[in-house]
Structures are given as C-alpha cells and as structure tokens.
Write a protein that holds these residues in place. Sequence first.
Motif, PDB file in Angstrom:
ATOM      1  N   LEU A 225       0.857  -1.186   0.000  1.00  0.00           N
ATOM      2  CA  LEU A 225       0.000   0.000   0.000  1.00  0.00           C
ATOM      3  C   LEU A 225       0.891   1.233   0.000  1.00  0.00           C
ATOM      4  O   LEU A 225       1.809   1.350   0.821  1.00  0.00           O
ATOM      5  CB  LEU A 225      -0.890   0.017   1.244  1.00  0.00           C
ATOM      6  N   SER A 226       0.617   2.141  -0.930  1.00  0.00           N
ATOM      7  CA  SER A 226       1.310   3.432  -0.966  1.00  0.00           C
ATOM      8  C   SER A 226       0.277   4.551  -0.995  1.00  0.00           C
ATOM      9  O   SER A 226      -0.898   4.315  -1.312  1.00  0.00           O
ATOM     10  CB  SER A 226       2.198   3.535  -2.214  1.00  0.00           C
ATOM     11  N   ASP A 227       0.722   5.762  -0.696  1.00  0.00           N
ATOM     12  CA  ASP A 227      -0.171   6.897  -0.866  1.00  0.00           C
ATOM     13  C   ASP A 227      -0.190   7.302  -2.337  1.00  0.00           C
ATOM     14  O   ASP A 227       0.429   6.653  -3.177  1.00  0.00           O
ATOM     15  CB  ASP A 227       0.222   8.055   0.055  1.00  0.00           C
ATOM     16  N   GLU A 228      -0.910   8.364  -2.663  1.00  0.00           N
ATOM     17  CA  GLU A 228      -1.054   8.734  -4.066  1.00  0.00           C
ATOM     18  C   GLU A 228       0.257   9.163  -4.711  1.00  0.00           C
ATOM     19  O   GLU A 228       0.376   9.206  -5.934  1.00  0.00           O
ATOM     20  CB  GLU A 228      -2.102   9.840  -4.233  1.00  0.00           C
ATOM     21  N   HIS A 229       1.258   9.481  -3.889  1.00  0.00           N
ATOM     22  CA  HIS A 229       2.566   9.879  -4.416  1.00  0.00           C
ATOM     23  C   HIS A 229       3.539   8.703  -4.493  1.00  0.00           C
ATOM     24  O   HIS A 229       4.687   8.880  -4.878  1.00  0.00           O
ATOM     25  CB  HIS A 229       3.159  10.993  -3.545  1.00  0.00           C
ATOM     26  N   GLY A 230       3.083   7.518  -4.088  1.00  0.00           N
ATOM     27  CA  GLY A 230       3.925   6.329  -4.174  1.00  0.00           C
ATOM     28  C   GLY A 230       4.786   6.068  -2.959  1.00  0.00           C
ATOM     29  O   GLY A 230       5.671   5.207  -3.004  1.00  0.00           O
ATOM     30  N   SER A 231       4.560   6.780  -1.857  1.00  0.00           N
ATOM     31  CA  SER A 231       5.312   6.520  -0.627  1.00  0.00           C
ATOM     32  C   SER A 231       4.734   5.285   0.067  1.00  0.00           C
ATOM     33  O   SER A 231       3.525   5.229   0.332  1.00  0.00           O
ATOM     34  CB  SER A 231       5.237   7.723   0.316  1.00  0.00           C
ATOM     35  N   LEU A 232       5.581   4.318   0.365  1.00  0.00           N
ATOM     36  CA  LEU A 232       5.122   3.042   0.915  1.00  0.00           C
ATOM     37  C   LEU A 232       4.571   3.210   2.321  1.00  0.00           C
ATOM     38  O   LEU A 232       5.198   3.817   3.191  1.00  0.00           O
ATOM     39  CB  LEU A 232       6.280   2.040   0.921  1.00  0.00           C
ATOM     40  N   LEU A 233       3.375   2.652   2.557  1.00  0.00           N
ATOM     41  CA  LEU A 233       2.724   2.719   3.855  1.00  0.00           C
ATOM     42  C   LEU A 233       2.637   1.357   4.535  1.00  0.00           C
ATOM     43  O   LEU A 233       2.591   1.274   5.761  1.00  0.00           O
ATOM     44  CB  LEU A 233       1.307   3.287   3.708  1.00  0.00           C
ATOM     45  N   ALA A 234       2.587   0.268   3.738  1.00  0.00           N
ATOM     46  CA  ALA A 234       2.482  -1.072   4.316  1.00  0.00           C
ATOM     47  C   ALA A 234       2.909  -2.103   3.284  1.00  0.00           C
ATOM     48  O   ALA A 234       2.735  -1.900   2.083  1.00  0.00           O
ATOM     49  CB  ALA A 234       1.053  -1.352   4.782  1.00  0.00           C
ATOM     50  N   ALA A 235       3.469  -3.209   3.780  1.00  0.00           N
ATOM     51  CA  ALA A 235       3.850  -4.324   2.906  1.00  0.00           C
ATOM     52  C   ALA A 235       3.791  -5.612   3.717  1.00  0.00           C
ATOM     53  O   ALA A 235       4.406  -5.699   4.786  1.00  0.00           O
ATOM     54  CB  ALA A 235       5.247  -4.114   2.333  1.00  0.00           C
ATOM     55  N   VAL A 236       3.035  -6.596   3.221  1.00  0.00           N
ATOM     56  CA  VAL A 236       2.881  -7.866   3.927  1.00  0.00           C
ATOM     57  C   VAL A 236       3.146  -9.012   2.955  1.00  0.00           C
ATOM     58  O   VAL A 236       2.403  -9.195   1.984  1.00  0.00           O
ATOM     59  CB  VAL A 236       1.468  -8.012   4.532  1.00  0.00           C
ATOM     60  N   ALA A 262       8.992   0.595  -4.171  1.00  0.00           N
ATOM     61  CA  ALA A 262       8.228   1.824  -3.938  1.00  0.00           C
ATOM     62  C   ALA A 262       9.076   3.060  -4.214  1.00  0.00           C
ATOM     63  O   ALA A 262       8.617   4.012  -4.863  1.00  0.00           O
ATOM     64  CB  ALA A 262       7.701   1.844  -2.499  1.00  0.00           C
ATOM     65  N   GLU A 263      10.306   3.070  -3.745  1.00  0.00           N
ATOM     66  CA  GLU A 263      11.169   4.234  -3.949  1.00  0.00           C
ATOM     67  C   GLU A 263      11.528   4.434  -5.416  1.00  0.00           C
ATOM     68  O   GLU A 263      11.670   5.569  -5.879  1.00  0.00           O
ATOM     69  CB  GLU A 263      12.451   4.075  -3.121  1.00  0.00           C
ATOM     70  N   THR A 264      11.673   3.328  -6.142  1.00  0.00           N
ATOM     71  CA  THR A 264      12.105   3.409  -7.543  1.00  0.00           C
ATOM     72  C   THR A 264      10.961   3.758  -8.485  1.00  0.00           C
ATOM     73  O   THR A 264      11.104   4.598  -9.386  1.00  0.00           O
ATOM     74  CB  THR A 264      12.742   2.081  -7.983  1.00  0.00           C
ATOM     75  N   TYR A 265       9.797   3.118  -8.284  1.00  0.00           N
ATOM     76  CA  TYR A 265       8.713   3.246  -9.265  1.00  0.00           C
ATOM     77  C   TYR A 265       7.545   4.119  -8.814  1.00  0.00           C
ATOM     78  O   TYR A 265       6.728   4.543  -9.644  1.00  0.00           O
ATOM     79  CB  TYR A 265       8.218   1.856  -9.669  1.00  0.00           C
ATOM     80  N   ARG A 266       7.424   4.353  -7.512  1.00  0.00           N
ATOM     81  CA  ARG A 266       6.370   5.240  -7.010  1.00  0.00           C
ATOM     82  C   ARG A 266       4.971   4.818  -7.484  1.00  0.00           C
ATOM     83  O   ARG A 266       4.183   5.639  -7.970  1.00  0.00           O
ATOM     84  CB  ARG A 266       6.647   6.691  -7.412  1.00  0.00           C
ATOM     85  N   ILE A 267       4.662   3.543  -7.356  1.00  0.00           N
ATOM     86  CA  ILE A 267       3.335   3.030  -7.728  1.00  0.00           C
ATOM     87  C   ILE A 267       2.340   3.437  -6.638  1.00  0.00           C
ATOM     88  O   ILE A 267       2.558   3.129  -5.469  1.00  0.00           O
ATOM     89  CB  ILE A 267       3.355   1.495  -7.872  1.00  0.00           C
ATOM     90  N   PRO A 268       1.262   4.129  -6.979  1.00  0.00           N
ATOM     91  CA  PRO A 268       0.333   4.586  -5.939  1.00  0.00           C
ATOM     92  C   PRO A 268      -0.681   3.519  -5.518  1.00  0.00           C
ATOM     93  O   PRO A 268      -0.966   2.581  -6.256  1.00  0.00           O
ATOM     94  CB  PRO A 268      -0.390   5.751  -6.631  1.00  0.00           C
ATOM     95  N   VAL A 318      -3.273   8.724   6.022  1.00  0.00           N
ATOM     96  CA  VAL A 318      -3.041   7.310   6.329  1.00  0.00           C
ATOM     97  C   VAL A 318      -1.613   7.164   6.842  1.00  0.00           C
ATOM     98  O   VAL A 318      -0.654   7.523   6.153  1.00  0.00           O
ATOM     99  CB  VAL A 318      -3.262   6.416   5.096  1.00  0.00           C
ATOM    100  N   GLN A 319      -1.490   6.638   8.043  1.00  0.00           N
ATOM    101  CA  GLN A 319      -0.177   6.449   8.641  1.00  0.00           C
ATOM    102  C   GLN A 319       0.419   5.112   8.206  1.00  0.00           C
ATOM    103  O   GLN A 319      -0.315   4.163   7.891  1.00  0.00           O
ATOM    104  CB  GLN A 319      -0.284   6.466  10.180  1.00  0.00           C
ATOM    105  N   PRO A 320       1.752   5.014   8.168  1.00  0.00           N
ATOM    106  CA  PRO A 320       2.376   3.712   7.882  1.00  0.00           C
ATOM    107  C   PRO A 320       1.863   2.651   8.849  1.00  0.00           C
ATOM    108  O   PRO A 320       1.654   2.925  10.035  1.00  0.00           O
ATOM    109  CB  PRO A 320       3.869   3.984   8.091  1.00  0.00           C
TER     110      PRO A 320
END
Length: 353
Positions: A225-236, A262-268, A318-320
Amino acid sequence: MKKVNIYFNRWFSVAYHYMNLIRSNEDGLPVQIFATHPDIHHMSLQGADVAGTEPALEGIEYVQFCVDFCRRNEIDLFIPRLHMLDIALHASLFDDIGTKVLVCRDLDLLEMIMDKGKFYESVKATGIMTIPDYHVVSNAEQFREAYEDLAAKGHKVCFKPTETEGGLGFRIIDNDRSPLEELFGHVTPLISFEEAYRILADAGSFPNLMVMELLEGYEYSIDCLSDEHGSLLAAVPRRKAGGRLRLMEHIPELAEVARRVAETYRIPFNFNIQMKYSGDVPKLLEINPRMSGGLHVTCLSGINFPYLAVKSALGGEVQPAGFEHNVLASHVEQPLIMKINGESVVADSVNGA
C-alpha cells in the motif's frame, strides 16, 4: 456523514471481499458501493449495493461507458480493473466530472509494468532486485534458442506470454512427461519442448513469450500500500503453506524489496509484488499495479488494504502500518442466497447445516 459512492467495474470474484472490507472500515465512513460486470450473477456483484451489467466494449468506448456510469450515479471514487490502461489514459474525463480514479497515472510506468519483458529490462537496469534468467521470443527459432540456452545453464524451463494475468498461458517444459498418465489424471501445465516448438512453428508468428528459468522455491505475494505519491505505507508478504493454508510472515529481505520498488517506481495505492525463491535468492515474477487476488487474506494481518487505499485517494491521512505477528490463515466455502422465488436479493449468508 454523507455516503461515499464507490464504483468497481469488471473485477474478479474476490472483489466481493474488497467491498465488504471497505464497508466495514474502522472510521465508520458510510459508503455505497456500485459494481458492473457482463454477468449480472457474477460473485463480485454480490458485495455491491447497486449492481448492473456492462457492455462488451474496448478503448475509448468502454471508457466513455464508465464515465457515463460515474456521472449518472455521482461516483466519488472509481476502482478499475478491466481496461485499466485505457482508463488511466483518459483519467482527465473522470476529473472533469469530479470522480477520483484509483489508478497509476504514470502511463509509461503502467504500460511497462503490464509488459513483463519491458519491466524485467527496467529492473535489470536498476538492480533493485534479482530477476530470473530469461529471453523474450516471438518466433519458433527464437524459442528453440532460448530453451537451449537456459537448459545449457542447468535450468528447468517455463514460459508464459509477456502480457497476461495470473497463470494464463503458463507452461512448464517437461520432456519426461507421460501423456497417457496426464490423460487419466489432473490437468497440468506440462508440455514437452518438441510439442511446444511444433505448435509455435505451425503458428508462424505469435505474441511475445517470456521463456525463463523455472523457480522451484516458495512463492510470495507481497501486498503493498502506498499513498497517491507512491510513498510506501504497508507491505505484507504472503505465501501458500500447503493446501488452503496461507501464511503472512515477516521476511526482512522481502520488506526491503517492497521498499526499493516503492522508492524506484512510485506506484500509488494498492500493488502486489510476486517473488519466488531459487535456493536462498528471491527472484521477481511480476508486479500487479492493483489489488491482488489474495488481498482479502492478507488483510487478516490486521491491515485493511482496500479501505486505506480508498481513504488515501479521498484525501484522508493514512499512517504507515505494520503487522505484529505472523498469521496462518485459511478459508471455507460460504453459501449465499442470491435469489428467492426468482427475485434478486442482496447476497445473504446461509447459516446452519
């Protein structure tokens, strides 16, 4: 609070669970869920408050159908699956009517992710994770050369179309298979090299195939899960653990893969990274820029991925989020009433024996 109108176009049947996860959100946000599918009895529609059929259209005509549906029903948020690239291409049409779209708007990135050959080239250039040995081929002779090269390196070999979903078109080359045993047994993805080569040679030309080493370790789906800018919020990370069992577990190297992607591709919003191990090395299979087919199981980790993506898309903070413990999960069939005396009803669980 005003109800938020959310629309799903043609999705997999598991969208039934996504809809209920959004509806049972922790913020008490009231939602009304709309959904369309060519089959009015499709399971995905049973989680919707308002369901309808959709026509067999493509390109801008399909997009226009979705725009008209959103306008007519005052949709606040559209969560597309079918024809996602076309919808992203014309996202401004939804902006014009005030409908937000839960989709990656970087068209070059979206197009690249959906073509496995192009995406592997990008990953190879960045070095952010390991990819399998592979070749992209479009004729039978290239197929032969790719197979011989991979076999010479000691690999078992498999292949699948570069543009496909799930396991469609996936085959494993096995020259020791027994067609007679297979005839009396389960359907398998096995095929001999000579049979595959003959089929491809007879076809002359065909869509690109990715011929690659067969990975035989654990396969993980990393739901992200990332925010609309592609910053990662969760990964399971989630894997099959035998039969119907699914295990969500902390794997530091897979968490690092999610961070790098997430840092490379910024997928929202929601996306899914599929990795499979070769020995101790996790290698990329593919990335899906949408909710995965098993995301509802991953949510048993305590993170409501569908709702948090909705919340983020609607401008909420939405918090990490992390998960404390590994979770072993499974599922059982749940019968649902869909019609009584020929009349459609909201799907209801059947309790008791």
